[in-house]
Scaffold this motif. Structure first.
Motif, PDB file in Angstrom:
ATOM      1  N   ASN A 123     -39.982 -15.360  23.952  1.00  0.00           N
ATOM      2  CA  ASN A 123     -41.147 -14.668  24.213  1.00  0.00           C
ATOM      3  C   ASN A 123     -41.708 -15.227  25.577  1.00  0.00           C
ATOM      4  N   PHE A 126     -42.783 -12.677  27.880  1.00  0.00           N
ATOM      5  CA  PHE A 126     -43.755 -11.747  27.467  1.00  0.00           C
ATOM      6  C   PHE A 126     -45.169 -12.392  27.863  1.00  0.00           C
ATOM      7  N   TYR A 127     -45.196 -13.698  27.638  1.00  0.00           N
ATOM      8  CA  TYR A 127     -46.521 -14.556  27.961  1.00  0.00           C
ATOM      9  C   TYR A 127     -46.662 -14.528  29.431  1.00  0.00           C
ATOM     10  N   THR A 130     -48.932 -12.296  31.413  1.00  0.00           N
ATOM     11  CA  THR A 130     -50.345 -12.464  31.483  1.00  0.00           C
ATOM     12  C   THR A 130     -50.644 -13.585  32.705  1.00  0.00           C
ATOM     13  N   HIS A 141     -45.125 -13.330  16.201  1.00  0.00           N
ATOM     14  CA  HIS A 141     -46.705 -12.797  16.161  1.00  0.00           C
ATOM     15  C   HIS A 141     -47.266 -14.219  16.519  1.00  0.00           C
ATOM     16  N   TYR A 142     -48.170 -13.890  17.564  1.00  0.00           N
ATOM     17  CA  TYR A 142     -49.133 -14.892  18.134  1.00  0.00           C
ATOM     18  C   TYR A 142     -50.080 -15.396  17.144  1.00  0.00           C
ATOM     19  N   SER A 276     -45.254  -5.344  25.904  1.00  0.00           N
ATOM     20  CA  SER A 276     -46.307  -6.094  26.360  1.00  0.00           C
ATOM     21  C   SER A 276     -46.950  -6.813  25.214  1.00  0.00           C
ATOM     22  N   PRO A 277     -47.784  -7.940  25.507  1.00  0.00           N
ATOM     23  CA  PRO A 277     -48.396  -8.756  24.224  1.00  0.00           C
ATOM     24  C   PRO A 277     -49.314  -7.628  23.430  1.00  0.00           C
ATOM     25  N   GLY A 282     -48.787  -9.744  20.482  1.00  0.00           N
ATOM     26  CA  GLY A 282     -50.402 -10.099  20.329  1.00  0.00           C
ATOM     27  C   GLY A 282     -51.296  -9.225  19.876  1.00  0.00           C
ATOM     28  N   HIS A 350     -53.786 -19.324  23.302  1.00  0.00           N
ATOM     29  CA  HIS A 350     -52.918 -18.950  24.582  1.00  0.00           C
ATOM     30  C   HIS A 350     -53.218 -18.998  25.738  1.00  0.00           C
ATOM     31  N   PHE A 387     -53.926 -10.135  23.795  1.00  0.00           N
ATOM     32  CA  PHE A 387     -54.110 -10.906  22.621  1.00  0.00           C
ATOM     33  C   PHE A 387     -55.283 -10.569  21.912  1.00  0.00           C
ATOM     34  N   GLY A 431     -51.903  -7.666  30.224  1.00  0.00           N
ATOM     35  CA  GLY A 431     -51.130  -8.054  28.889  1.00  0.00           C
ATOM     36  C   GLY A 431     -50.877  -6.590  28.257  1.00  0.00           C
TER      37      GLY A 431
END
Length: 639
Positions: A123, A126-127, A130, A141-142, A276-277, A282, A350, A387, A431
């Motif tokens: 992941n 993906f982070y 942002t 799952h965040y 995307s998050p 997110g 995050h 998020f 994001g």
């Protein structure tokens, strides 16, 4: 905009390279993912192919959580309240039955409670979308927030012991415990707390709490107000509830207005070749956003209101102040950019903007003094960046000010920008939000959806608010609007013209990343032609003030008045002066040793901008939020 890399850190450099490669991958990827993705992603898809029918998440980046070794059957996680949480409270989370306390043990708050608690180590890509380079839990799952057990100073030393086996009065076996405190607000969905081992990089689940519900997930919350026009006689109030039925705002002497209700879904979020998050891990259900306009008010006056319904509940009664009508004399306002939010506990999240709490507290003190008419937040609002639960925490944080005076906003890169979404910059800074949550939570008097530009007059000031993230080229709709708006200002009515947008035209910090020469080339001439007095921008995380500047040249310098205050005399107008005010929360940017001659004042401290306008002069100050000290002040006058 946040700094991408620390020159002294090899790790950061490495991660920056990963981020660049990732963005290149996203931009160049074909619709066929398997041809462009790393084999580990493809393997992950194959591994979970048989489970896609029952999973609520896309499984491109999934990994099965590692098995924690030697899990004790005595291990438990207990929460101080197991049901009916209030709208805001602190929960104590106690872990007991620990055989071998580890510095890698941590607790996460998960919402919704049925979310997938699995490990997705890839992941990180993906982070990175942002701009967040932190080492964080890379779960499918965040988590809303997370905290290491070592935050309890007695945990690793096992000062809190419980004997589990005695022999002849001697303890042969004991377990350890630790306690953490979490700040929780009403986010409408059940939550649970999960104890992990293995740290953030190789997490494994040790034990979970039972799901915990909020007492009233429909409770109307986080109300904030904004102006809909320049009269000061109508104010919009916007709030969040778990209830989709229309509610009411009650205000003044028995007046009532019914809310218009809207929301947004995962399907509304943007995505690209890689999820995307906002679209995937997110996501958090935003509930329903209610909005109603309070009419029949008087400018520069105090009223009270509450919102809600008998079935969903009512907010507390709140006192608010209307702004002065356009064309009147005196205005007192605050302005800033790049605020975001920070946790009120020791949690990791995050994305944390450490100065935001002190700035809100200092501004709340000003609002409490009844000396502030309005607030302007010019971009990078919550830094939720996909998020979605963090919008609730941000709205909760700004409530002490946004519920009491007109809270006007401009859109920033972290609200709007995403690949192939129509934003002028193709970075994935939002994001996947693409401006949708921002415009839903903060309806401004704009011409239409995804056209987030507007102007408003308060007392002797005309504010022109543009979007630096939408097309501003000469043939664009926004350019035509700016040209018409600036030319239409009646300077006998509103002698002061303030131009605002997120990205600056002048900055000494990281100028290659911060300033777009094309933006300056296209838009700066409009400021000069229409005699803009002051241009306010964010994006760079510090405070900087210029001379009267045009095309990088000082056209005029301020003079000291008898009190030693820099004074710009616009009786003989030469050019606008610019101020960067992006110092309201995000980690601060430093200044280089060598700066251009147009840069007169540079401060890298958290704070906000304060203005006091009359028809004769405009007094402006930078206030340090930690000390309440005025660090810079200047005036603009006209004969």
């Amino acid at each position: 905009m946040e700094p991408l890399i620390s020159s002294s850190s090899r790790v950061s450099a490495c991660r920056l390279l990963i981020m660049i490669l990732f963005i290149m991958l996203v931009v160049s990827s074909s619709p066929c993912l398997s041809s462009s993705l790393h084999p580990m992603y493809i393997d992950s898809t194959a591994m979970h192919r048989n489970h896609t029918a029952i999973s609520e998440f896309r499984l491109l980046n999934r990994r099965t959580l590692a098995q924690c070794p030697n899990t004790s059957p005595l291990l438990q996680i207990n929460v101080s309240l197991n049901s009916n949480l209030s709208d805001e409270q602190y929960l104590t989370v106690t872990v007991t039955g620990v055989s071998n306390p580890s510095g890698n043990d941590w607790v996460a708050m998960i919402s919704p409670s049925h979310a997938s608690v699995e490990s997705c180590p890839f992941n990180e890509g993906f982070y990175l979308q942002t701009g967040d380079l932190s080492s964080l839990p890379l779960l499918c799952h965040y988590p809303v927030k997370a905290m290491y057990m070592r935050k309890d100073a007695d945990y690793l030393s096992c000062k809190k012991k419980e004997c589990k086996k005695y022999k002849k009065g001697v303890c042969l076996s004991y377990t350890c415990s630790g306690t953490l405190t979490f700040h929780v607000i009403n986010i409408r969905t059940d939550i649970e707390f999960v104890l992990f081992g293995g740290g953030f990089l190789t997490p494994c689940v040790l034990t979970k709490s039972r799901p915990i519900n909020f007492a009233n997930p429909n409770q109307p919350l986080y109300g904030h107000i904004s102006s809909i026009d320049s009269t000061g006689t109508s104010m919009r109030v916007t709030w969040v509830s778990g209830d989709k039925k229309p509610q009411q705002v009650q205000y003044g002497d028995g007046k009532t207005q019914t809310s218009v209700v809207t929301t947004f879904s995962q399907a509304n979020m943007c995505s690209s070749a890689l999820e995307s998050p906002a679209k995937d891990f997110g996501w958090h259900d935003p509930g329903f956003i209610h909005s109603a306009v309070m009419t029949g008010l008087k400018p520069s006056s105090t009223f009270s209101y509450r919102y809600g319904s008998d079935s969903a509940g009512w907010s507390k009664q709140t006192q608010f102040r209307t702004p002065p009508a356009g064309g009147s004399d005196e205005l007192k306002f605050l302005a800033f950019g790049d605020m975001g939010k920070a946790p009120r506990d020791a949690s990791a999240e995050h994305y944390i903007q450490p100065g935001s709490l002190s700035v809100i507290k200092a501004m709340a003190d000003e609002v409490d003094s009844n000396q502030i008419d309005s607030i302007f937040h010019i971009g990078d609002i919550s830094y939720a960046t996909g998020f979605l639960v963090e919008w609730d925490f941000f709205l909760h944080q700004i409530s002490p000010v946004a519920s009491r005076v007109s809270y006007m906003t401009a859109i920033g890169n972290h609200e709007r920008d995403y690949i192939d979404s129509g934003s002028i910059y193709i970075t994935p800074d939002s994001g996947g939000e693409c401006g949708i949550p921002y415009e839903t939570y903060f309806p401004m008097p704009t011409p239409a959806k995804d056209k987030p530009w507007y102007s408003i007059e308060q007392a002797s000031v005309h504010f022109t608010v543009m979007s630096t993230e939408h097309d501003w080229s000469e043939n664009s709709e926004q350019y035509g609007w700016m040209k018409k708006d600036l030319a239409s200002v009646d300077r006998s009515k509103t002698p002061w013209l303030i131009f605002t947008g997120h990205r600056p035209m002048y900055s000494s910090s990281n100028s290659i990343l911060s300033v777009d020469p094309e933006f300056i080339k296209k838009v700066e001439p409009l400021l000069l032609q229409n005699k803009v007095d002051l241009a306010l921008f964010g994006h760079v995380h510090n405070y900087e003030r210029t001379c009267s500047v045009y095309q990088n040249n000082c056209m005029a310098m301020p003079k000291k008045d008898r009190n030693g205050i820099d004074t710009y005399d616009h009786s003989n107008y030469s050019a606008p002066l610019h101020a960067v005010i992006g110092m309201a929360g995000f980690s601060l940017d430093k200044f280089p040793n060598d700066v251009e001659s147009w840069s007169l004042s540079r401060i890298s401290q958290f704070g906000y901008f304060r203005g006091h306008a009359t028809k004769k002069e405009l007094n402006l100050e930078f206030v340090n939020s930690d000390t309440k000290k005025v660090e810079d002040s200047f005036r603009i006058i006209k004969a």
